[in-house]
Design a protein around this motif. Structure first.
Motif, PDB file in Angstrom:
ATOM      1  N   GLY A   1      31.152  48.014  46.654  1.00 51.34           N
ATOM      2  CA  GLY A   1      29.828  48.383  46.160  1.00 51.34           C
ATOM      3  C   GLY A   1      29.645  48.181  44.671  1.00 51.34           C
ATOM      4  O   GLY A   1      28.636  48.603  44.112  1.00 51.34           O
ATOM      5  N   GLY A   2      30.599  47.526  44.010  1.00 47.68           N
ATOM      6  CA  GLY A   2      30.489  47.327  42.565  1.00 47.68           C
ATOM      7  C   GLY A   2      30.529  48.627  41.785  1.00 47.68           C
ATOM      8  O   GLY A   2      29.939  48.735  40.717  1.00 47.68           O
ATOM      9  N   TRP A   3      31.300  49.612  42.268  1.00 47.38           N
ATOM     10  CA  TRP A   3      31.196  50.963  41.704  1.00 47.38           C
ATOM     11  C   TRP A   3      32.030  51.190  40.449  1.00 47.38           C
ATOM     12  O   TRP A   3      31.820  52.167  39.734  1.00 47.38           O
ATOM     13  N   LYS A   4      32.991  50.290  40.137  1.00 51.97           N
ATOM     14  CA  LYS A   4      33.861  50.547  38.991  1.00 51.97           C
ATOM     15  C   LYS A   4      34.106  49.261  38.215  1.00 51.97           C
ATOM     16  O   LYS A   4      33.729  48.172  38.647  1.00 51.97           O
ATOM     17  N   ALA A   5      34.766  49.370  37.073  1.00 50.98           N
ATOM     18  CA  ALA A   5      34.895  48.250  36.138  1.00 50.98           C
ATOM     19  C   ALA A   5      36.201  47.488  36.284  1.00 50.98           C
ATOM     20  O   ALA A   5      36.648  46.815  35.355  1.00 50.98           O
ATOM     21  N   VAL A   6      36.850  47.593  37.447  1.00 47.27           N
ATOM     22  CA  VAL A   6      37.977  46.730  37.802  1.00 47.27           C
ATOM     23  C   VAL A   6      37.696  46.188  39.198  1.00 47.27           C
ATOM     24  O   VAL A   6      36.771  46.645  39.879  1.00 47.27           O
ATOM     25  N   THR A   7      38.484  45.201  39.631  1.00 48.48           N
ATOM     26  CA  THR A   7      38.195  44.549  40.909  1.00 48.48           C
ATOM     27  C   THR A   7      39.373  44.657  41.854  1.00 48.48           C
ATOM     28  O   THR A   7      40.364  43.925  41.744  1.00 48.48           O
ATOM     29  N   ASP A   8      39.276  45.633  42.741  1.00 47.62           N
ATOM     30  CA  ASP A   8      40.145  45.753  43.903  1.00 47.62           C
ATOM     31  C   ASP A   8      39.360  46.505  44.961  1.00 47.62           C
ATOM     32  O   ASP A   8      38.492  47.320  44.637  1.00 47.62           O
ATOM     33  N   SER A   9      39.606  46.198  46.210  1.00 50.30           N
ATOM     34  CA  SER A   9      38.864  46.884  47.270  1.00 50.30           C
ATOM     35  C   SER A   9      39.701  46.938  48.528  1.00 50.30           C
ATOM     36  O   SER A   9      40.614  46.120  48.715  1.00 50.30           O
ATOM     37  N   PRO A  10      39.403  47.889  49.436  1.00 54.17           N
ATOM     38  CA  PRO A  10      40.122  47.940  50.712  1.00 54.17           C
ATOM     39  C   PRO A  10      39.933  46.672  51.533  1.00 54.17           C
ATOM     40  O   PRO A  10      40.793  46.334  52.344  1.00 54.17           O
ATOM     41  N   LEU A  11      38.838  45.944  51.313  1.00 55.34           N
ATOM     42  CA  LEU A  11      38.560  44.743  52.088  1.00 55.34           C
ATOM     43  C   LEU A  11      39.314  43.530  51.582  1.00 55.34           C
ATOM     44  O   LEU A  11      39.929  42.791  52.365  1.00 55.34           O
ATOM     45  N   THR A  12      39.300  43.307  50.273  1.00 55.08           N
ATOM     46  CA  THR A  12      39.850  42.053  49.732  1.00 55.08           C
ATOM     47  C   THR A  12      41.123  42.230  48.910  1.00 55.08           C
ATOM     48  O   THR A  12      41.719  41.237  48.491  1.00 55.08           O
ATOM     49  N   GLY A  13      41.538  43.451  48.635  1.00 61.40           N
ATOM     50  CA  GLY A  13      42.758  43.658  47.862  1.00 61.40           C
ATOM     51  C   GLY A  13      42.520  43.545  46.366  1.00 61.40           C
ATOM     52  O   GLY A  13      41.408  43.744  45.875  1.00 61.40           O
ATOM     53  N   ILE A  14      43.571  43.198  45.627  1.00 58.08           N
ATOM     54  CA  ILE A  14      43.558  43.217  44.164  1.00 58.08           C
ATOM     55  C   ILE A  14      43.301  41.819  43.613  1.00 58.08           C
ATOM     56  O   ILE A  14      43.959  40.851  43.988  1.00 58.08           O
ATOM     57  N   THR A  15      42.337  41.721  42.698  1.00 61.03           N
ATOM     58  CA  THR A  15      42.073  40.478  41.969  1.00 61.03           C
ATOM     59  C   THR A  15      42.767  40.547  40.615  1.00 61.03           C
ATOM     60  O   THR A  15      42.789  41.605  39.976  1.00 61.03           O
ATOM     61  N   ARG A  16      43.307  39.404  40.157  1.00 57.35           N
ATOM     62  CA  ARG A  16      44.166  39.403  38.978  1.00 57.35           C
ATOM     63  C   ARG A  16      43.637  38.493  37.876  1.00 57.35           C
ATOM     64  O   ARG A  16      42.839  37.583  38.119  1.00 57.35           O
ATOM     65  N   ASN A  17      44.097  38.763  36.671  1.00 61.28           N
ATOM     66  CA  ASN A  17      43.646  38.078  35.462  1.00 61.28           C
ATOM     67  C   ASN A  17      44.468  36.810  35.231  1.00 61.28           C
ATOM     68  O   ASN A  17      45.699  36.878  35.173  1.00 61.28           O
ATOM     69  N   PRO A  18      43.822  35.650  35.092  1.00 63.04           N
ATOM     70  CA  PRO A  18      44.606  34.426  34.878  1.00 63.04           C
ATOM     71  C   PRO A  18      45.374  34.399  33.567  1.00 63.04           C
ATOM     72  O   PRO A  18      46.342  33.639  33.430  1.00 63.04           O
ATOM     73  N   HIS A  19      44.983  35.203  32.594  1.00 58.76           N
ATOM     74  CA  HIS A  19      45.723  35.247  31.326  1.00 58.76           C
ATOM     75  C   HIS A  19      47.058  35.970  31.483  1.00 58.76           C
ATOM     76  O   HIS A  19      48.001  35.699  30.745  1.00 58.76           O
ATOM     77  N   ASN A  20      47.111  36.895  32.426  1.00 60.12           N
ATOM     78  CA  ASN A  20      48.353  37.589  32.772  1.00 60.12           C
ATOM     79  C   ASN A  20      48.094  38.286  34.098  1.00 60.12           C
ATOM     80  O   ASN A  20      47.317  39.238  34.159  1.00 60.12           O
ATOM     81  N   THR A  21      48.730  37.819  35.156  1.00 58.14           N
ATOM     82  CA  THR A  21      48.405  38.305  36.490  1.00 58.14           C
ATOM     83  C   THR A  21      48.880  39.727  36.759  1.00 58.14           C
ATOM     84  O   THR A  21      48.565  40.299  37.800  1.00 58.14           O
ATOM     85  N   ASP A  22      49.632  40.305  35.820  1.00 59.69           N
ATOM     86  CA  ASP A  22      49.942  41.725  35.936  1.00 59.69           C
ATOM     87  C   ASP A  22      48.727  42.596  35.613  1.00 59.69           C
ATOM     88  O   ASP A  22      48.743  43.802  35.874  1.00 59.69           O
ATOM     89  N   HIS A  23      47.684  41.976  35.047  1.00 62.57           N
ATOM     90  CA  HIS A  23      46.529  42.720  34.552  1.00 62.57           C
ATOM     91  C   HIS A  23      45.266  42.393  35.351  1.00 62.57           C
ATOM     92  O   HIS A  23      45.175  41.380  36.038  1.00 62.57           O
ATOM     93  N   THR A  24      44.287  43.278  35.229  1.00 62.51           N
ATOM     94  CA  THR A  24      43.012  43.090  35.909  1.00 62.51           C
ATOM     95  C   THR A  24      42.105  42.157  35.098  1.00 62.51           C
ATOM     96  O   THR A  24      42.172  42.153  33.863  1.00 62.51           O
ATOM     97  N   PRO A  25      41.235  41.396  35.769  1.00 67.28           N
ATOM     98  CA  PRO A  25      40.215  40.649  35.045  1.00 67.28           C
ATOM     99  C   PRO A  25      38.988  41.496  34.741  1.00 67.28           C
ATOM    100  O   PRO A  25      38.003  40.986  34.215  1.00 67.28           O
TER     101      PRO A  25
END
Length: 473
Positions: free
Chosen positions: A129-153
């Motif tokens: 629902g776009g409810w928070k300022a990071v990107t992970d969800s029960p449906l699609t899992g965790i999205t990662r930052n290409p500058h460092n994949t340990d971090h969120t985009p």
């Protein structure tokens, strides 16, 4: 990374017009890049290579035959999973919609992109629902930052931010109800633009978005954002708040001379806790802006608006969940469900007070802009946090505490952008936020274009971002 993935939309269109490049070559390259990066970044809900290729073939015929072409003829565009694309699943990152049939219509912005000849090739990830300022969800899992994949985009348009940063197409449609374009633009090292409320049609909207939500462009260059904005802005019958289109003479966007421009500056608005590395990048940027001729005006501290926004957002979360069955609630992101539970117990009087406080912030910002043309602050108060987390550590009560800079302009409806300004000592991007007067969308874009050139060393390098991501992956 191949050269094609480095090109902006403006560059692609120029090469198409000169018959030196084909939209078919470009979409094949973009799809290949997207498929390569997906196992590492998880930036996409789905890819649609067959229909994208068919659209590109039609665009190629138009360009090669010298037929009339449209504003985005043959340019690849991805769409965040908060907008409907006919034939694609529309889920908003939620397991509640996992088995829904494909959408039967386009959202207005998507329809305008399609009508302008864009090649729609992928749906990008979002939190539920776009409810928070990071990107992970029960449906699609965790999205990662290409500058460092340990971090969120960042989020909630994190899939869009990560994909643009890594070179998976030049244009992405994001949405922003509390910084969801600008936060991932900052964390991913790209450009993002949220126009004045009502400038771009918003449909559909989640119940908790109310009138704080916006669709807008996420790109690697300001010129591309201006081009995309010119296509999606203007009145639409599906959104009664939309306004008449801007004059054609406003486009293409041109740089704004800095001499004499009055810019309000604030590192923390008087209440935000800011990471020292973010502060250092911000100070270096405004020093250069002043040296280039702008007049810097320190802003007086403002009252902390995060409690007001929190009340509005939590009541909205409750509204979006209150008719769900217990079994349906069990499918939600537990944190999002918790925000709805908080919202259910907020007294009506407190909600009304928050609505009135929101109006007061709008008035205060209008008074600010009687004295200054623009306001520049950091976009986000921290560096990108670890992927899968909502707060860096337990000292932060929730994501609003660190994403607070962006919330203001959703409550006031003002235009705002996030522009790459530099990097931390460990190579993570840092952005600055440019806020403008209501309806001065073109002014914000013009200033952003000027500062993009001034801070050119911070311009995104999709090759480097992709290579880092693939090495880490």
């Amino acid at each position: 990374m191949t050269e094609l993935c480095e090109l902006s939309a403006v560059e692609l269109l120029s090469l198409y017009a000169a018959r030196k490049l084909s939209p078919v070559e470009v979409i094949r390259d973009v799809i290949a890049r997207s498929e390569a990066v997906q196992p590492v970044l998880n930036a996409f809900c789905s890819l649609d290579p067959e229909r994208a290729l068919a659209t590109a073939v039609a665009a190629e015929r138009s360009w090669m035959a010298g037929l009339p072409t449209r504003a985005l003829e043959g340019v690849p565009v991805s769409v965040k999973d908060t907008a409907m694309v006919k034939g694609w699943r529309f889920a908003r990152g939620s397991r509640l919609a996992e088995h829904n049939p494909p959408a039967t219509q386009d959202s207005p912005s998507v329809g305008r992109l399609r009508g302008a000849g864009a090649v729609l090739f992928a749906s990008t990830t979002t939190c539920e629902g776009g409810w928070k300022a990071v990107t992970d969800s029960p449906l699609t899992g965790i999205t990662r930052n290409p500058h460092n994949t340990d971090h969120t985009p960042g989020g909630s348009s994190g899939g869009a931010g990560a994909s643009i940063s890594a070179g998976c197409g030049p244009l992405a449609l994001g949405s922003d109800g509390g910084g969801s374009i600008r936060v991932p633009a900052s964390f991913s090292g790209i450009f993002g633009f949220k126009a004045t409320f009502g400038r771009v049609p918003m449909y559909p909207i989640g119940p908790h978005y109310s009138d704080m939500a916006h669709f807008g462009p996420m790109t690697r260059t300001v010129a591309d954002a201006g081009l995309m904005f010119s296509v999606i802005e203007g009145r639409h019958p599906m959104d009664p708040f939309t306004t008449d289109p801007l004059p054609a003479s406003d486009f293409p966007v041109t740089p704004l001379p800095l001499a004499g421009v009055r810019i309000g500056v604030t590192e923390d608005f008087g209440f935000m806790k800011v990471d020292p590395e973010v502060a250092a990048v911000y100070r270096a940027a405004i020093t250069r802006i002043e040296a280039a001729g702008a007049v810097l005006v320190p802003l007086a501290p403002m009252e902390d608006w995060r409690p007001t926004y929190r009340t509005l957002w939590q009541v909205g979360a409750w509204q979006s969940q209150r008719r769900l069955s217990p079994a349906e609630r069990d499918l939600l992101d537990p944190e999002f469900r918790g925000w709805g539970d908080h919202g259910a117990h907020i007294p009506t009087g407190d909600y009304v007070d928050a609505m009135m406080a929101r109006l007061a912030y709008r008035q205060e910002c209008a008074r600010q802009h009687a004295a200054v043309d623009f306001v520049i602050s950091p976009t986000v108060s921290i560096l990108p946090l670890r992927a899968g987390l909502t707060v860096p550590d337990d000292s932060w009560p929730d994501w609003l505490e660190w994403a607070g800079f962006s919330l203001l302009y959703n409550m006031t409806g003002q235009p705002a952008s996030s522009l790459p300004a530099g990097y931390s000592s460990c190579g993570l991007p840092v952005g600055i936020q440019i806020g403008g007067r209501i309806n001065d969308d073109i002014g914000v874009l013009r200033l952003s274009m000027t500062l993009e050139a001034l801070l050119a060393e911070a311009r995104p390098d999709p090759s480097a971002a992709f290579d880092r991501a693939m090495r880490k992956g």
